[in-house]
Scaffold this motif. Structure first.
Motif, mmCIF file in Angstrom:
data_model
loop_
_atom_site.group_PDB
_atom_site.id
_atom_site.type_symbol
_atom_site.label_atom_id
_atom_site.label_comp_id
_atom_site.label_asym_id
_atom_site.label_seq_id
_atom_site.Cartn_x
_atom_site.Cartn_y
_atom_site.Cartn_z
ATOM 1 N N PRO A 70 0.992 -1.310 -0.257
ATOM 2 C CA PRO A 70 -0.002 0.450 0.276
ATOM 3 C C PRO A 70 1.127 1.187 -0.173
ATOM 4 N N ASP A 71 0.466 2.215 -0.508
ATOM 5 C CA ASP A 71 0.934 3.483 -0.645
ATOM 6 C C ASP A 71 2.491 3.820 -1.235
ATOM 7 N N ALA A 72 3.061 2.503 -2.084
ATOM 8 C CA ALA A 72 4.133 2.581 -2.833
ATOM 9 C C ALA A 72 4.746 3.951 -3.656
ATOM 10 N N VAL A 73 5.863 4.313 -3.192
ATOM 11 C CA VAL A 73 6.187 5.466 -3.757
ATOM 12 C C VAL A 73 7.034 4.975 -4.961
ATOM 13 N N ARG A 74 6.991 5.381 -6.001
ATOM 14 C CA ARG A 74 6.948 5.367 -7.356
ATOM 15 C C ARG A 74 8.614 6.321 -7.428
ATOM 16 N N PRO A 75 9.385 5.570 -8.053
ATOM 17 C CA PRO A 75 11.070 6.577 -8.192
ATOM 18 C C PRO A 75 10.821 7.695 -9.391
ATOM 19 N N PRO A 76 10.976 8.702 -9.950
ATOM 20 C CA PRO A 76 11.212 9.276 -10.636
ATOM 21 C C PRO A 76 11.517 8.949 -11.610
ATOM 22 N N LEU A 77 11.297 8.437 -12.878
ATOM 23 C CA LEU A 77 11.804 8.117 -14.562
ATOM 24 C C LEU A 77 12.832 8.670 -14.892
ATOM 25 N N LEU A 78 13.547 9.818 -14.579
ATOM 26 C CA LEU A 78 15.189 10.868 -14.724
ATOM 27 C C LEU A 78 16.038 9.900 -13.727
ATOM 28 N N ARG A 79 15.838 8.999 -12.522
ATOM 29 C CA ARG A 79 17.327 7.893 -11.953
ATOM 30 C C ARG A 79 17.271 7.240 -12.611
ATOM 31 N N SER A 80 16.687 6.488 -13.756
ATOM 32 C CA SER A 80 17.239 5.096 -14.672
ATOM 33 C C SER A 80 17.322 5.835 -16.309
ATOM 34 N N LEU A 81 17.411 6.998 -16.151
ATOM 35 C CA LEU A 81 17.638 8.005 -17.795
ATOM 36 C C LEU A 81 19.311 7.216 -18.021
ATOM 37 N N PRO A 82 19.995 7.937 -16.854
ATOM 38 C CA PRO A 82 21.263 7.050 -16.946
ATOM 39 C C PRO A 82 22.007 6.010 -17.335
ATOM 40 N N TYR A 83 21.020 5.040 -16.800
ATOM 41 C CA TYR A 83 21.641 3.922 -17.463
ATOM 42 C C TYR A 83 21.180 3.698 -18.679
ATOM 43 N N GLY A 84 20.138 3.269 -19.077
ATOM 44 C CA GLY A 84 19.652 3.474 -20.663
ATOM 45 C C GLY A 84 20.778 4.618 -21.714
ATOM 46 N N LEU A 85 21.387 5.447 -21.041
ATOM 47 C CA LEU A 85 22.172 6.355 -21.832
ATOM 48 C C LEU A 85 23.632 5.103 -21.860
ATOM 49 N N PHE A 86 23.911 4.396 -21.245
ATOM 50 C CA PHE A 86 25.220 3.884 -20.408
ATOM 51 C C PHE A 86 24.845 2.128 -21.928
ATOM 52 N N GLY A 87 23.814 2.112 -21.755
ATOM 53 C CA GLY A 87 23.290 0.935 -22.754
ATOM 54 C C GLY A 87 23.831 1.427 -23.814
ATOM 55 N N LEU A 88 23.318 2.213 -24.115
ATOM 56 C CA LEU A 88 23.659 3.429 -25.531
ATOM 57 C C LEU A 88 24.585 2.900 -25.938
ATOM 58 N N ALA A 89 25.429 3.412 -25.150
ATOM 59 C CA ALA A 89 26.832 4.407 -25.307
ATOM 60 C C ALA A 89 28.150 2.880 -25.280
ATOM 61 N N ALA A 90 27.333 1.560 -24.596
ATOM 62 C CA ALA A 90 27.705 0.275 -24.201
ATOM 63 C C ALA A 90 27.942 -0.300 -25.558
ATOM 64 N N GLY A 91 26.605 -0.245 -26.193
ATOM 65 C CA GLY A 91 26.464 -0.635 -27.328
ATOM 66 C C GLY A 91 26.868 -0.697 -28.394
ATOM 67 N N THR A 92 26.765 0.903 -28.654
ATOM 68 C CA THR A 92 27.685 1.415 -29.169
ATOM 69 C C THR A 92 29.128 0.996 -29.598
ATOM 70 N N LEU A 93 29.855 1.589 -28.795
ATOM 71 C CA LEU A 93 31.424 0.250 -28.289
ATOM 72 C C LEU A 93 31.238 -0.877 -29.322
ATOM 73 N N VAL A 94 30.805 -1.483 -28.594
ATOM 74 C CA VAL A 94 30.658 -3.074 -29.010
ATOM 75 C C VAL A 94 30.184 -3.540 -30.266
ATOM 76 N N PHE A 95 29.544 -2.344 -30.458
ATOM 77 C CA PHE A 95 28.819 -2.841 -32.034
ATOM 78 C C PHE A 95 30.756 -2.290 -33.105
ATOM 79 N N LEU A 96 31.243 -1.133 -32.079
ATOM 80 C CA LEU A 96 31.833 -0.518 -33.614
ATOM 81 C C LEU A 96 33.606 -1.815 -33.863
ATOM 82 N N VAL A 97 34.070 -2.677 -32.292
ATOM 83 C CA VAL A 97 34.804 -3.037 -32.276
ATOM 84 C C VAL A 97 33.757 -4.438 -33.001
#
Length: 469
Positions: free
Chosen positions: A292-319
């Motif tokens: 009950p009354d669970a607090v939802r974390p803000p979406l922006l807290r997960s944004l850097p993890y998504g950006l890291f995933g994009l960067a890591a995927g790009t580097l792996v693709f280039l290799v």
């Protein structure tokens, strides 16, 4: 009869300290009249030796005492009576004997037993997760020849990068919700995984030049979404079972040509299995009692993890453009990498207990980091040489990825995202523009710079005792 006063065969009472001392009286004390008994001064003759023997016998229990009263309580628990204390040890009362024992035994405070390592890794699970990162590549070995090369590769890469970024952010948000409750995490995955698959499918399909390429993009996006759900919920064995058709089909390739139907059908069968397993796992979480009354974390807290995933995927693709086997080596190393994340945390906690100054802990923390990097990077060198890959490119990238994951494990998300994005942007610009000395030479420099900066961040941010308290 049972209990402390039970008789042994032959009628002798159990051998307690009090009874031994009570029965060991001298002949002169037995014959003496109690009204005329004169106590021998404490510390002289046979009674002094008796006190010394008692101190030696109880030394390990007297040494931690901080006051004679604690020794008195110990003697009472041993059953010593006032008569025994007077006749055997020549002390007028319990507190006098306790004081004498307290003065004889030096103070010693043993360290409490070390608690169990809270970060002990699950070896089987880490190895399984490392294999699960690499096994989906077998689907490309089966169905790759059925796809048009240029359009399909471009569409699959774009869809894969978007899926990687989305699943990284979704996984982080689901873990945050998992701390609240399994139902809340399940609802997050139920909403986010299909949406991420739809976004990746739409972007890839727009670049696909044929129906076969569009179907491959859809299958890839659906599998990555389902796999992300199963990995977050800890259902690695279900995911392995879903990949069984692909594994079995790829195992026959060196000796047998499965044909077009099996080359296309086995990956689709694994896709259906993974989606069904993810749905079954989500169904189990939705049956949990809601918080009950669970607090939802803000979406922006997960944004850097998504950006890291994009960067890591790009580097792996280039290799992987020039060294596809290097990507396989890097993917297989993710299992040991995850195991070492746990070991770093456990060794850091041990270093925190073993040091008493911030400077001492910083030195130990640097040694722990160096040891973990050495264990992780050491096997990559012969593995890269075995598959004819360039260790100069692979090692900086592996260092950047592992230190980024380490910082993220401690909640430090923006520095890894920013530094990996900068490295991906630099190497990607050299690749797109064809700038000298070329993307193959720019990639090690970009990854090396990011790895160096990330290592400094680890030493600075995680070299403090407060980060591990």
């Amino acid at each position: 009869m049972s209990g402390p006063m039970a008789l042994e065969p032959g009628g002798a009472e159990r051998d307690t300290l009090a009874l031994r001392l009570a029965d060991d009286r001298t002949l002169s004390l037995r014959a003496a009249d109690q009204h005329t008994l004169a106590l021998v001064r404490p510390g002289h003759g046979a009674r002094r030796d008796a006190v010394d023997r008692l101190a030696a016998e109880l030394a390990d229990r007297i040494a931690p005492a901080v006051h004679p009263y604690e020794v008195a309580a110990l003697l009472e628990s041993e059953g010593l009576t006032g008569e025994v204390i007077q006749e055997r040890y020549g002390h007028p009362d319990l507190f006098s004997l306790a004081t004498a024992l307290y003065e004889r035994v030096p103070r010693s405070f043993p360290d409490p037993p070390l608690p169990a390592d809270p970060w002990r890794p699950d070896h089987v699970r880490c190895a399984l997760r490392g294999a699960l990162f690499a096994l989906p590549g077998l689907a490309y070995a089966l169905a790759g020849r059925l796809l048009p090369q240029n359009d399909a590769v471009r569409a699959l890469v774009v869809a894969g990068l978007l899926s990687w970024a989305w699943n990284q952010a979704l996984g982080h948000r689901a873990y945050l919700r998992l701390a609240t409750g399994r139902r809340e995490a399940g609802r997050t995955l139920l909403k986010g995984a299909p949406l991420g698959a739809a976004v990746a499918t739409g972007a890839g399909t727009a670049l696909a030049g044929s129906g076969a390429a569009a179907l491959a993009v859809t299958a890839q996006s659906g599998y990555l979404a389902a796999a992300g759900v199963l990995l977050v919920l800890g259902r690695e064995r279900l995911l392995l079972a879903a990949l069984a058709p692909v594994i079995a089909g790829a195992a026959t390739l060196p000796w047998w040509e499965p044909g077009t139907v099996l080359r296309a059908g086995l990956p689709l069968l694994s896709l259906l299995g993974s989606v069904a397993a993810a749905g079954w796992a989500l169904r189990g979480t939705l049956r949990a009692v809601p918080v009950p009354d669970a607090v939802r974390p803000p979406l922006l807290r997960s944004l850097p993890y998504g950006l890291f995933g994009l960067a890591a995927g790009t580097l792996v693709f280039l290799v992987g453009r020039d060294q596809p086997w290097a990507v396989i080596v890097l993917t297989l190393s993710m299992g040991p990498a995850e195991w070492l994340l746990y070991r770093y945390r456990g060794l850091s906690v041990a270093a925190l207990r073993a040091t008493g100054t911030p400077a001492g802990f910083r030195l130990r923390s640097a040694a722990v980091l160096a040891g973990c990097l050495l264990v992780y990077l050491g096997p990559l060198v012969p593995a890269a040489l075995l598959v004819d890959a360039d260790p100069v490119t692979l090692l900086p990238l592996a260092t950047a990825l592992w230190t980024s994951l380490l910082l993220q494990a401690f909640g430090v998300a923006w520095p890894p995202a920013a530094l990996c994005l900068a490295a991906a942007a630099g190497a990607g610009s050299a690749f797109l523009a064809g700038l000298p000395p070329g993307p193959a030479a720019a990639l090690p420099w970009c990854c090396g710079a990011a790895a160096l900066c990330l290592t400094v961040c680890v030493l600075r941010l995680l070299g403090r005792p407060a980060a591990h308290a």
